[in-house]
Design a protein around this motif. Sequence first.
Motif, PDB file in Angstrom:
ATOM      1  N   PRO A   1      86.037 -71.276  63.922  1.00  0.00           N
ATOM      2  CA  PRO A   1      86.373 -71.642  65.310  1.00  0.00           C
ATOM      3  C   PRO A   1      85.170 -71.548  66.254  1.00  0.00           C
TER       4      PRO A   1
ATOM      5  N   LEU B   1      82.995 -74.553  65.672  1.00  0.00           N
ATOM      6  CA  LEU B   1      83.628 -75.727  66.277  1.00  0.00           C
ATOM      7  C   LEU B   1      83.362 -75.771  67.774  1.00  0.00           C
ATOM      8  N   LEU B   2      83.503 -74.623  68.438  1.00  0.00           N
ATOM      9  CA  LEU B   2      83.251 -74.586  69.881  1.00  0.00           C
ATOM     10  C   LEU B   2      81.787 -74.879  70.209  1.00  0.00           C
TER      11      LEU B   2
ATOM     12  N   SER C   1      81.243 -78.999  69.061  1.00  0.00           N
ATOM     13  CA  SER C   1      82.086 -80.065  69.593  1.00  0.00           C
ATOM     14  C   SER C   1      81.788 -80.306  71.074  1.00  0.00           C
TER      15      SER C   1
ATOM     16  N   ALA D   1      85.734 -79.622  72.601  1.00  0.00           N
ATOM     17  CA  ALA D   1      86.518 -78.412  72.341  1.00  0.00           C
ATOM     18  C   ALA D   1      86.276 -77.328  73.389  1.00  0.00           C
ATOM     19  N   TYR D   2      85.032 -77.050  73.716  1.00  0.00           N
ATOM     20  CA  TYR D   2      84.747 -75.968  74.657  1.00  0.00           C
ATOM     21  C   TYR D   2      85.331 -76.239  76.045  1.00  0.00           C
TER      22      TYR D   2
ATOM     23  N   VAL E   1      89.200 -75.706  75.862  1.00  0.00           N
ATOM     24  CA  VAL E   1      89.560 -74.289  75.754  1.00  0.00           C
ATOM     25  C   VAL E   1      89.309 -73.574  77.084  1.00  0.00           C
TER      26      VAL E   1
END
Length: 63
Positions: A12, A15-16, A19, A22-23, A26
């Motif tokens: 995870p 990914l943050l 990407s 994504a960040y 979130v």
Amino acid sequence: MEFLQAIEQAEPVRLLKTSFLAYPVVNALHIAAIGVLFASIVLMDLCVLGAIRTAQCDPWSRF
């Protein structure tokens, strides 16, 4: 130090970091959740103080 490196290598977290989308998503969800928390606190305080007068708002109706 190994613990921090293990966190950095977690999927995870990677990914943050990689990407583009994504960040921010979130982060926006996190800020919205904080807003909901504070809004519920304010509404409960207004209920207890008597600023909102409804039957569902009476804090002593359960007892």
